[in-house]
Motif scaffolding. Structure first.
Motif, mmCIF file in Angstrom:
data_model
loop_
_atom_site.group_PDB
_atom_site.id
_atom_site.type_symbol
_atom_site.label_atom_id
_atom_site.label_comp_id
_atom_site.label_asym_id
_atom_site.label_seq_id
_atom_site.Cartn_x
_atom_site.Cartn_y
_atom_site.Cartn_z
ATOM 1 N N THR A 153 3.326 7.503 3.772
ATOM 2 C CA THR A 153 2.075 7.211 4.472
ATOM 3 C C THR A 153 1.618 5.790 4.173
ATOM 4 O O THR A 153 1.238 5.021 5.071
ATOM 5 N N ARG A 154 1.655 5.428 2.908
ATOM 6 C CA ARG A 154 1.224 4.090 2.491
ATOM 7 C C ARG A 154 2.113 3.013 3.121
ATOM 8 O O ARG A 154 1.627 1.988 3.615
ATOM 9 N N ALA A 155 3.418 3.252 3.147
ATOM 10 C CA ALA A 155 4.355 2.253 3.663
ATOM 11 C C ALA A 155 4.163 2.028 5.158
ATOM 12 O O ALA A 155 4.191 0.890 5.636
ATOM 13 N N VAL A 156 3.968 3.106 5.915
ATOM 14 C CA VAL A 156 3.853 2.934 7.366
ATOM 15 C C VAL A 156 2.529 2.271 7.732
ATOM 16 O O VAL A 156 2.460 1.455 8.659
ATOM 17 N N LEU A 157 1.450 2.560 6.985
ATOM 18 C CA LEU A 157 0.174 1.880 7.240
ATOM 19 C C LEU A 157 0.258 0.405 6.863
ATOM 20 O O LEU A 157 -0.290 -0.462 7.565
ATOM 21 N N ALA A 158 0.962 0.087 5.777
ATOM 22 C CA ALA A 158 1.144 -1.315 5.398
ATOM 23 C C ALA A 158 1.962 -2.053 6.449
ATOM 24 O O ALA A 158 1.679 -3.219 6.780
ATOM 25 N N GLY A 159 2.971 -1.376 7.012
ATOM 26 C CA GLY A 159 3.762 -1.977 8.062
ATOM 27 C C GLY A 159 2.949 -2.253 9.307
ATOM 28 O O GLY A 159 3.085 -3.310 9.936
ATOM 29 N N LEU A 160 2.095 -1.315 9.674
ATOM 30 C CA LEU A 160 1.215 -1.526 10.823
ATOM 31 C C LEU A 160 0.276 -2.701 10.570
ATOM 32 O O LEU A 160 0.033 -3.526 11.460
ATOM 33 N N ALA A 161 -0.262 -2.782 9.365
ATOM 34 C CA ALA A 161 -1.176 -3.882 9.033
ATOM 35 C C ALA A 161 -0.499 -5.238 9.187
ATOM 36 O O ALA A 161 -1.152 -6.232 9.518
ATOM 37 N N ALA A 162 0.808 -5.278 8.962
ATOM 38 C CA ALA A 162 1.541 -6.541 9.038
ATOM 39 C C ALA A 162 2.007 -6.881 10.445
ATOM 40 O O ALA A 162 2.460 -7.998 10.688
ATOM 41 N N ASN A 163 1.913 -5.933 11.388
ATOM 42 C CA ASN A 163 2.438 -6.180 12.735
ATOM 43 C C ASN A 163 1.798 -7.424 13.343
ATOM 44 O O ASN A 163 0.572 -7.569 13.323
ATOM 45 N N PRO A 164 2.583 -8.344 13.900
ATOM 46 C CA PRO A 164 2.008 -9.588 14.421
ATOM 47 C C PRO A 164 1.072 -9.418 15.607
ATOM 48 O O PRO A 164 0.279 -10.317 15.890
ATOM 49 N N ASN A 165 1.133 -8.294 16.310
ATOM 50 C CA ASN A 165 0.207 -8.088 17.425
ATOM 51 C C ASN A 165 -1.238 -7.973 16.956
ATOM 52 O O ASN A 165 -2.170 -8.161 17.743
ATOM 53 N N ALA A 166 -1.445 -7.649 15.690
ATOM 54 C CA ALA A 166 -2.792 -7.584 15.113
ATOM 55 C C ALA A 166 -3.116 -8.932 14.490
ATOM 56 O O ALA A 166 -2.579 -9.296 13.441
ATOM 57 N N ALA A 167 -4.015 -9.681 15.163
ATOM 58 C CA ALA A 167 -4.445 -10.980 14.620
ATOM 59 C C ALA A 167 -5.352 -10.794 13.418
ATOM 60 O O ALA A 167 -5.448 -11.673 12.561
ATOM 61 N N GLY A 168 -6.043 -9.673 13.359
ATOM 62 C CA GLY A 168 -6.899 -9.325 12.229
ATOM 63 C C GLY A 168 -6.884 -7.834 12.032
ATOM 64 O O GLY A 168 -6.793 -7.068 13.000
ATOM 65 N N VAL A 169 -6.944 -7.389 10.780
ATOM 66 C CA VAL A 169 -6.896 -5.959 10.467
ATOM 67 C C VAL A 169 -7.972 -5.638 9.441
ATOM 68 O O VAL A 169 -8.037 -6.267 8.373
ATOM 69 N N LEU A 170 -8.799 -4.653 9.761
ATOM 70 C CA LEU A 170 -9.730 -4.093 8.788
ATOM 71 C C LEU A 170 -9.111 -2.825 8.226
ATOM 72 O O LEU A 170 -8.879 -1.856 8.970
ATOM 73 N N VAL A 171 -8.824 -2.831 6.918
ATOM 74 C CA VAL A 171 -8.327 -1.639 6.238
ATOM 75 C C VAL A 171 -9.550 -0.919 5.687
ATOM 76 O O VAL A 171 -10.230 -1.407 4.779
ATOM 77 N N LEU A 172 -9.834 0.241 6.269
ATOM 78 C CA LEU A 172 -11.053 0.988 5.952
ATOM 79 C C LEU A 172 -10.724 2.186 5.082
ATOM 80 O O LEU A 172 -9.964 3.072 5.482
ATOM 81 N N GLY A 173 -11.283 2.210 3.877
ATOM 82 C CA GLY A 173 -11.077 3.343 2.983
ATOM 83 C C GLY A 173 -12.329 4.179 2.833
ATOM 84 O O GLY A 173 -13.423 3.796 3.275
ATOM 85 N N LEU A 174 -12.165 5.331 2.199
ATOM 86 C CA LEU A 174 -13.320 6.137 1.813
ATOM 87 C C LEU A 174 -13.725 5.761 0.395
ATOM 88 O O LEU A 174 -14.881 5.419 0.144
ATOM 89 N N GLY A 175 -12.744 5.814 -0.527
ATOM 90 C CA GLY A 175 -13.022 5.442 -1.909
ATOM 91 C C GLY A 175 -12.352 6.357 -2.905
ATOM 92 O O GLY A 175 -11.848 5.909 -3.939
ATOM 93 N N CYS A 176 -12.326 7.655 -2.604
ATOM 94 C CA CYS A 176 -11.793 8.613 -3.562
ATOM 95 C C CYS A 176 -10.423 9.153 -3.166
ATOM 96 O O CYS A 176 -9.892 10.047 -3.828
ATOM 97 N N GLU A 177 -9.846 8.608 -2.100
ATOM 98 C CA GLU A 177 -8.599 9.156 -1.560
ATOM 99 C C GLU A 177 -7.385 8.797 -2.425
ATOM 100 O O GLU A 177 -7.426 7.853 -3.225
ATOM 101 N N SER A 178 -6.294 9.531 -2.230
ATOM 102 C CA SER A 178 -5.040 9.229 -2.930
ATOM 103 C C SER A 178 -4.497 7.879 -2.509
ATOM 104 O O SER A 178 -3.941 7.136 -3.329
ATOM 105 N N ASN A 179 -4.630 7.563 -1.248
ATOM 106 C CA ASN A 179 -4.093 6.315 -0.701
ATOM 107 C C ASN A 179 -5.092 5.185 -0.944
ATOM 108 O O ASN A 179 -5.793 4.745 -0.039
#
Length: 502
Positions: free
Chosen positions: A184-210
């Motif tokens: 799960t962590r790897a695929v979200l990190a890969g999406l964050a790096a995709n060049p089609n996204a000029a900017g990415v907000l990574v939104l967490g809750l705070g207490c999650e495993s990820n």
């Protein structure tokens, strides 16, 4: 009475079956070259007619390769399907390098498209802002943030300064352990790096495993500058803080300009879903010829759906550029077979009900049609789920056949377009432009709001004209023209779950 309309196509000279190009009535006489056949029963479009007799246990051939064994006597002119044909696939195999993996020659192609060149040297087909939740608990919050930002920046979107603001929610990121959480962590990190996204907000809750910090360590360093993070539990008003972060990203992204780029700058995912008996005749070979053009020009086609290689893997393996790539690909295929066997399932647990209705009978038949998406491109690298594609040449990516999971994995690997062939049809799109390619005229005519290109025109206009039209369509989409899925707001991700849930 002999029909004047073409009714059958034989894919390969060694085939013992032909495919019905249109519905054939029971008792109807049809021709294939100089031979005449009488259909024993009605044969639906896309289904198979026997060209010769088969005894029980005999091999049935299509694409010049075995697609299974006859389970009953099959007469000339019979309908060949689940009632008289079954898979011959078993478990893991020992593969050996062979000489029959024909490799397409390098092609000189001067085609250009207009895209965004990012600071890390990669090219993008879109200039978007993405909101990626680390956990399902804030998935709806991510969607709200993107929806409100879209309203605030409607003028910039309408003017084409940015192409959109999108959130990709999912139900994962907590109650996961070990390799399952790592995936799960790897695929979200890969999406964050995709060049089609000029900017990415990574939104967490705070207490999650990820946890956000651990996720960020997987994002390539040269892509981290476009990221912003927000922990909802630590924020005061998380919506207001997210809005400020998004606004800053939008202002920066709006300064980007499209520039002329060579075909070699494209990373393109190859995918099929809802396949039918025409998929291996029209749409998948069309993608294969494009993949040869792309790879020949120095670009990067990415093939996945590992279970839909079972039964057709030897030719692909034999196109490996070296022993290391061969061993990695063979290991991945057998590892995926073991994944099935460890669950007590046969490796041939495919095709789907829709595939069967469309005329595909066995996994061998489905796979032999599916691998044509890669044409005869040399296999240059093999990557695990969540990893980034290495540029230049065909990449084999670990992911299952599921449409949403494998298409998400392609985007996480860096694909900036996904070419998606289908014979049955599906409206769903994914994070990057998803080009739906129909295998048959009926689907293209009935679902123009789903379909971007009709590959069956190759049966009417020939391959050369179809290839040229397809390349022109892809250049237009890469340069900003919206796909049907984009026009209708069809975007989603799915993450591959492989472990226990706490």
């Amino acid at each position: 009475m002999m029909s004047l309309q073409p009714a059958l196509i034989r894919v390969h000279s060694e085939d013992t079956v032909a495919v019905a190009l249109r519905p054939i009535a029971a008792g109807e006489q049809v021709a294939l070259g100089a031979e005449h056949f009488t259909a024993a029963v009605a044969i639906p479009q896309g289904h198979k007619l026997a060209l010769t007799t088969h005894a029980p246990g005999d091999t049935v051939r299509k694409y010049g390769q075995p697609i299974g064994r006859a389970t009953a006597a099959i007469a000339r002119g019979d309908h060949v399907h689940t009632h008289n044909l079954a898979t011959a696939l078993a478990g893991e195999l020992t593969y050996a390098p062979g000489s029959h993996g024909e490799v397409a020659p390098t092609q000189v192609n001067t085609t250009h498209w207009r895209g965004y060149l990012r600071s890390d040297g990669r090219a993008a087909t879109r200039n978007e802002i993405w909101v990626l939740p680390t956990v399902g608990c804030v998935g709806l919050t991510a969607e709200q943030i993107a929806r409100e930002a879209t309203v605030r920046h409607a003028n910039l979107i309408a003017a084409g300064r940015i192409d959109g603001i999108h959130a990709f929610s999912h139900p994962h990121g907590c109650s996961q352990l070990g390799d399952d959480l790592a995936g799960t962590r790897a695929v979200l990190a890969g999406l964050a790096a995709n060049p089609n996204a000029a900017g990415v907000l990574v939104l967490g809750l705070g207490c999650e495993s990820n946890q956000i910090d651990e996720l960020l360590t997987l994002v390539p360093e040269n892509a981290r500058g476009k990221l912003a993070t927000l922990s909802s539990q630590s924020a005061g008003d998380e919506l207001a803080e997210a809005a400020a972060l998004i606004d800053t990203m939008v202002a920066r992204a709006a300064t980007a300009e499209r520039v002329d780029l060579p075909l070699s700058a494209l990373v393109v995912g190859l995918k099929c879903g809802g396949s039918d008996g025409f998929s291996g005749l029209t749409a998948n070979p069309l993608l294969g010829r494009f993949a040869e053009t792309l790879a020949g020009a120095g670009g990067t086609p990415v093939l996945t759906e590992i279970p839909e290689i079972f039964g057709a893997e030897q030719a692909l393996l034999s196109r490996s550029i070296n022993a290391q790539v061969f061993d990695a690909a063979a290991g991945l295929i057998n590892r995926f077979k073991r994944y099935y066997l460890d669950q007590g399932l046969p490796v041939s647990e495919n095709p789907s009900p829709g595939n069967l209705a469309g005329g595909i009978t066995t996994l061998e038949e489905k796979s032999l049609g599916a691998v044509q998406k890669a044409g005869h491109v040399a296999l240059c690298s093999v990557i695990d789920y969540g990893q980034s594609a290495k540029p230049g040449g065909l990449v084999l990516l670990e992911a299952p056949g599921n449409d949403a999971i494998s298409s998400t994995a392609l985007a996480a690997a860096g694909a900036t377009m996904v070419l998606f062939t289908t014979g049955r049809g599906t409206p769903l799109g994914f994070p990057v432009p998803t080009v739906k390619v129909a295998s048959n005229h009926q689907l293209a005519a009935n679902k123009p709001h789903w379909i971007d290109f009709d590959a069956a025109m190759a049966l009417d206009d020939g391959q050369r004209a179809t290839d040229a039209a397809f390349l022109a369509r892809l250049v237009a989409i890469a340069s900003g023209e919206k796909t049907a899925a984009e026009r209708h707001g069809q975007r989603a991700i799915a993450i591959w779950r492989r472990g226990v849930t706490l």
